[in-house]
Design a protein around this motif. Structure first.
Motif, PDB file in Angstrom:
ATOM      1  N   ILE A 195      49.014  91.458  76.686  1.00 55.47           N
ATOM      2  CA  ILE A 195      49.864  91.732  75.527  1.00 55.47           C
ATOM      3  C   ILE A 195      50.025  90.479  74.692  1.00 55.47           C
ATOM      4  CG2 ILE A 195      52.213  92.324  74.835  1.00 55.47           C
ATOM      5  CD1 ILE A 195      52.358  94.209  77.186  1.00 55.47           C
ATOM      6  N   THR A 196      50.193  89.360  75.394  1.00 55.79           N
ATOM      7  CA  THR A 196      50.394  88.097  74.675  1.00 55.79           C
ATOM      8  C   THR A 196      49.201  87.764  73.799  1.00 55.79           C
ATOM      9  OG1 THR A 196      51.752  87.294  76.506  1.00 55.79           O
ATOM     10  CG2 THR A 196      50.919  85.655  74.960  1.00 55.79           C
ATOM     11  N   GLU A 197      47.989  88.076  74.304  1.00 52.39           N
ATOM     12  CA  GLU A 197      46.796  87.754  73.550  1.00 52.39           C
ATOM     13  C   GLU A 197      46.522  88.762  72.445  1.00 52.39           C
ATOM     14  OE1 GLU A 197      44.010  87.697  76.677  1.00 52.39           O
ATOM     15  OE2 GLU A 197      44.376  85.631  77.268  1.00 52.39           O
ATOM     16  N   SER A 198      46.838  90.051  72.690  1.00 55.40           N
ATOM     17  CA  SER A 198      46.422  91.099  71.770  1.00 55.40           C
ATOM     18  C   SER A 198      47.471  91.440  70.723  1.00 55.40           C
ATOM     19  CB  SER A 198      46.069  92.369  72.553  1.00 55.40           C
ATOM     20  OG  SER A 198      47.233  92.845  73.223  1.00 55.40           O
ATOM     21  N   GLU A 199      48.766  91.246  71.017  1.00 55.80           N
ATOM     22  CA  GLU A 199      49.827  91.670  70.110  1.00 55.80           C
ATOM     23  C   GLU A 199      50.512  90.463  69.484  1.00 55.80           C
ATOM     24  OE1 GLU A 199      50.492  94.666  69.248  1.00 55.80           O
ATOM     25  OE2 GLU A 199      49.318  95.785  70.698  1.00 55.80           O
ATOM     26  N   PRO A 200      50.375  90.249  68.205  1.00 51.74           N
ATOM     27  CA  PRO A 200      51.069  89.120  67.572  1.00 51.74           C
ATOM     28  C   PRO A 200      52.551  89.459  67.350  1.00 51.74           C
ATOM     29  CG  PRO A 200      49.881  90.380  65.934  1.00 51.74           C
ATOM     30  CD  PRO A 200      49.528  90.997  67.267  1.00 51.74           C
ATOM     31  N   TRP A 201      53.333  88.433  67.145  1.00 45.67           N
ATOM     32  CA  TRP A 201      54.731  88.634  66.809  1.00 45.67           C
ATOM     33  C   TRP A 201      54.828  89.249  65.410  1.00 45.67           C
ATOM     34  CZ3 TRP A 201      58.932  88.426  69.780  1.00 45.67           C
ATOM     35  CH2 TRP A 201      58.887  87.704  70.971  1.00 45.67           C
ATOM     36  N   GLN A 202      55.732  90.188  65.272  1.00 43.26           N
ATOM     37  CA  GLN A 202      56.020  90.777  63.970  1.00 43.26           C
ATOM     38  C   GLN A 202      57.505  90.553  63.674  1.00 43.26           C
ATOM     39  OE1 GLN A 202      55.604  95.041  63.604  1.00 43.26           O
ATOM     40  NE2 GLN A 202      55.115  94.894  61.425  1.00 43.26           N
ATOM     41  N   PHE A 203      57.818  89.985  62.529  1.00 40.14           N
ATOM     42  CA  PHE A 203      59.190  89.625  62.176  1.00 40.14           C
ATOM     43  C   PHE A 203      59.661  90.454  60.983  1.00 40.14           C
ATOM     44  CE2 PHE A 203      57.221  85.894  64.079  1.00 40.14           C
ATOM     45  CZ  PHE A 203      58.141  85.554  65.065  1.00 40.14           C
ATOM     46  N   THR A 204      60.967  90.774  61.006  1.00 39.11           N
ATOM     47  CA  THR A 204      61.597  91.506  59.907  1.00 39.11           C
ATOM     48  C   THR A 204      62.915  90.824  59.554  1.00 39.11           C
ATOM     49  OG1 THR A 204      60.631  93.612  60.606  1.00 39.11           O
ATOM     50  CG2 THR A 204      62.546  93.708  59.140  1.00 39.11           C
ATOM     51  N   ILE A 205      63.124  90.569  58.280  1.00 35.59           N
ATOM     52  CA  ILE A 205      64.391  90.036  57.772  1.00 35.59           C
ATOM     53  C   ILE A 205      64.874  90.980  56.683  1.00 35.59           C
ATOM     54  CG2 ILE A 205      65.535  88.131  56.581  1.00 35.59           C
ATOM     55  CD1 ILE A 205      63.542  86.236  57.831  1.00 35.59           C
ATOM     56  N   ALA A 206      66.135  91.410  56.786  1.00 39.21           N
ATOM     57  CA  ALA A 206      66.658  92.403  55.852  1.00 39.21           C
ATOM     58  C   ALA A 206      68.108  92.100  55.518  1.00 39.21           C
ATOM     59  CB  ALA A 206      66.535  93.812  56.439  1.00 39.21           C
ATOM     60  N   ALA A 207      68.537  92.641  54.390  1.00 38.56           N
ATOM     61  CA  ALA A 207      69.929  92.505  53.949  1.00 38.56           C
ATOM     62  C   ALA A 207      70.539  93.897  53.835  1.00 38.56           C
ATOM     63  CB  ALA A 207      70.007  91.781  52.613  1.00 38.56           C
ATOM     64  N   PRO A 208      71.358  94.301  54.818  1.00 39.06           N
ATOM     65  CA  PRO A 208      71.986  95.626  54.747  1.00 39.06           C
ATOM     66  C   PRO A 208      73.201  95.618  53.819  1.00 39.06           C
ATOM     67  CG  PRO A 208      72.582  94.529  56.799  1.00 39.06           C
ATOM     68  CD  PRO A 208      71.632  93.614  56.087  1.00 39.06           C
ATOM     69  N   ALA A 256      62.515  90.807  65.736  1.00 34.35           N
ATOM     70  CA  ALA A 256      61.221  90.280  66.165  1.00 34.35           C
ATOM     71  C   ALA A 256      60.641  91.230  67.200  1.00 34.35           C
ATOM     72  CB  ALA A 256      61.362  88.875  66.741  1.00 34.35           C
ATOM     73  N   GLN A 257      59.365  91.573  67.047  1.00 23.53           N
ATOM     74  CA  GLN A 257      58.721  92.522  67.947  1.00 23.53           C
ATOM     75  C   GLN A 257      57.382  91.964  68.391  1.00 23.53           C
ATOM     76  OE1 GLN A 257      60.267  95.690  68.433  1.00 23.53           O
ATOM     77  NE2 GLN A 257      58.812  96.190  70.064  1.00 23.53           N
ATOM     78  N   LYS A 258      57.120  92.033  69.709  1.00 18.64           N
ATOM     79  CA  LYS A 258      55.828  91.616  70.262  1.00 18.64           C
ATOM     80  C   LYS A 258      55.436  92.633  71.315  1.00 18.64           C
ATOM     81  CE  LYS A 258      53.381  87.649  72.181  1.00 18.64           C
ATOM     82  NZ  LYS A 258      52.507  87.456  71.007  1.00 18.64           N
ATOM     83  N   GLY A 259      54.486  93.487  70.963  1.00 21.44           N
ATOM     84  CA  GLY A 259      54.137  94.559  71.870  1.00 21.44           C
ATOM     85  C   GLY A 259      55.338  95.475  72.057  1.00 21.44           C
ATOM     86  N   PRO A 260      55.678  95.824  73.287  1.00 23.97           N
ATOM     87  CA  PRO A 260      56.834  96.704  73.508  1.00 23.97           C
ATOM     88  C   PRO A 260      58.169  95.968  73.502  1.00 23.97           C
ATOM     89  CG  PRO A 260      55.775  96.214  75.594  1.00 23.97           C
ATOM     90  CD  PRO A 260      54.915  95.571  74.531  1.00 23.97           C
ATOM     91  N   PHE A 261      58.167  94.650  73.480  1.00 18.04           N
ATOM     92  CA  PHE A 261      59.383  93.861  73.586  1.00 18.04           C
ATOM     93  C   PHE A 261      59.923  93.523  72.205  1.00 18.04           C
ATOM     94  CE2 PHE A 261      61.360  89.607  73.726  1.00 18.04           C
ATOM     95  CZ  PHE A 261      62.457  89.915  74.528  1.00 18.04           C
ATOM     96  N   GLY A 262      61.269  93.648  72.041  1.00 20.15           N
ATOM     97  CA  GLY A 262      61.874  93.363  70.757  1.00 20.15           C
ATOM     98  C   GLY A 262      63.193  92.622  70.894  1.00 20.15           C
ATOM     99  N   ILE A 263      63.543  91.876  69.865  1.00 19.92           N
ATOM    100  CA  ILE A 263      64.820  91.157  69.761  1.00 19.92           C
ATOM    101  C   ILE A 263      65.452  91.548  68.435  1.00 19.92           C
ATOM    102  CG2 ILE A 263      65.969  88.919  69.777  1.00 19.92           C
ATOM    103  CD1 ILE A 263      63.516  87.742  71.106  1.00 19.92           C
TER     104      ILE A 263
END
Length: 388
Positions: free
Chosen positions: A36-49, A89-96
């Motif tokens: 997963i670490t090799e195949s899935e890059p980190w994806q980041f989202t920043i938003a203003a609700p 922040a999302q990397k594969g199935p793991f998210g923060i």
């Protein structure tokens, strides 16, 4: 001809020789599947609700409760500052996940009494942090399990501004109100603190009537979501007045008991002592009332609410989607019950920029250390963000 045959023989041996020496590798060697670490890059989202929330429910301080029903239109009228930011922040199935919302409100109200006017202030911080794991991941949608905690911090401040002229006049009236009653008792033995008891009861009743009505009406239905910090100001000041008069008891008793006159002379002497006491007590009482009615009351309350929740998303196509989330927590750690729900419809404006429109509600039932917060924040929400 013989030369051509020899060339053909050497070419055949050149091909067959390696085959005889070992098996031919017809496919590349097998390698381990990428992690997963090799195949899935980190994806980041920043938003203003942009949460256009009102608040309804009950907020109580030290046993005095206020009915809160403040719409977003009232919030806007009294808004000092608002800040909201969400990051994921999302990397594969793991998210923060993390979110911060701050709302600062203030209000001024004219009371027109012993308390001339008041200034109220509320600062509220809502912080949310969670970890998530993707249970379902399909091209059309996904479902995540989340576990995290809500942090709530509420600062409330009430400034009382007294009217010194009204207090001086009221202090004189407090004492004068019992003059006729006292003079009717001049022929009796008033050394048994009748003067003090009558004075205390009359002043206490007048203070409660003059202070309480306008302030109570405002604090029971405030224009901003604040608890009734001044809900017990009448009782507290009345108790202080009683204590003040008790301190004068020995002095007055001694002066009255020292009178040796009888008949009309005693009546005149007692009348003179009473009048002197009235003036002195009225002035001293005015000083104490002005001090107590020009004060600032404030408190800060905060608590943590652990929670579990689900977050789902469904993609109608590459442009439009819908997302929902629901959380339940508290579990007695902070609030007895905390819950939150949100549903949105989103549109991908570009490959990286999106906008969502939906509705959101957050409720808590918290009671501790003299604070009751049983209320729900709810309203529409418009969110714009960027994903990278």
């Amino acid at each position: 001809m013989r030369m051509k045959f020899s060339l053909f023989t050497w070419a055949l041996l050149a091909v067959v020789g390696p085959v005889a020496a070992g098996p031919m590798e017809l496919a590349p060697k097998e390698t381990a599947p990428p992690s997963i670490t090799e195949s899935e890059p980190w994806q980041f989202t920043i938003a203003a609700p942009g949460w256009m929330a009102g608040l309804g429910g009950t907020i109580g301080v030290r046993g005095v409760n206020a009915d809160i029903d403040v719409g977003f239109d009232q919030i806007l009228q009294h808004l000092d500052m608002i800040f909201a930011m969400r990051a994921e922040a999302q990397k594969g199935p793991f998210g923060i996940y993390g979110e911060l919302i701050y709302i600062g409100l203030s209000d001024n109200a004219q009371i027109n009494g012993l308390i001339n006017n008041i200034h109220e202030q509320v600062d509220q911080y809502l912080v949310d942090g969670a970890l998530s794991w993707r249970l379902i991941n399909q091209p059309r949608g996904s479902l995540d399990l989340a576990a995290g905690t809500h942090y709530t911090n509420i600062y409330e401040r009430l400034e009382l501004h007294s009217d010194p002229v009204a207090i001086q006049q009221a202090s004189i009236r407090f004492v004068n109100n019992i003059a006729d009653d006292l003079r009717s008792r001049l022929d009796q033995d008033i050394s048994n603190s009748e003067f003090l008891e009558a004075l205390k009861s009359t002043i206490k009743a007048d203070i409660i009537n003059r202070i309480g009505n306008a302030l109570d009406r405002h604090e029971n239905r405030p224009d901003i979501p604040i608890g009734p910090l001044g809900g017990r100001i009448r009782e507290e000041i009345a108790q202080r007045v009683e204590h003040f008069i008790e301190l004068k008891k020995a002095e007055l008793q001694a002066r009255i008991d020292a009178l040796v006159e009888r008949g009309l002379d005693r009546r005149a002497a007692v009348d003179r002592v009473v009048n002197e006491a009235k003036a002195r007590i009225a002035n001293q009482l005015a000083v104490r009332l002005n001090k107590r009615l020009s004060q600032t009351l404030s408190r800060t309350d905060y608590w943590f609410d652990p929670y579990l929740g689900l977050r789902g998303r469904y993609n109608f196509n590459k442009t439009f989607y819908t997302a929902v989330r629901g959380e339940i927590g508290g579990f007695g750690v902070g609030a007895d019950l905390m819950w939150e729900v949100e549903a949105v419809v989103g549109i991908n404006l570009t490959r990286n920029i999106f906008t969502e429109v939906g509705y959101r509600a957050l409720g808590a039932d918290y009671e501790n250390d003299g604070l009751l917060f049983d209320a729900v924040m709810h309203g529409p929400q418009i969110t714009t963000g960027i994903t990278f």
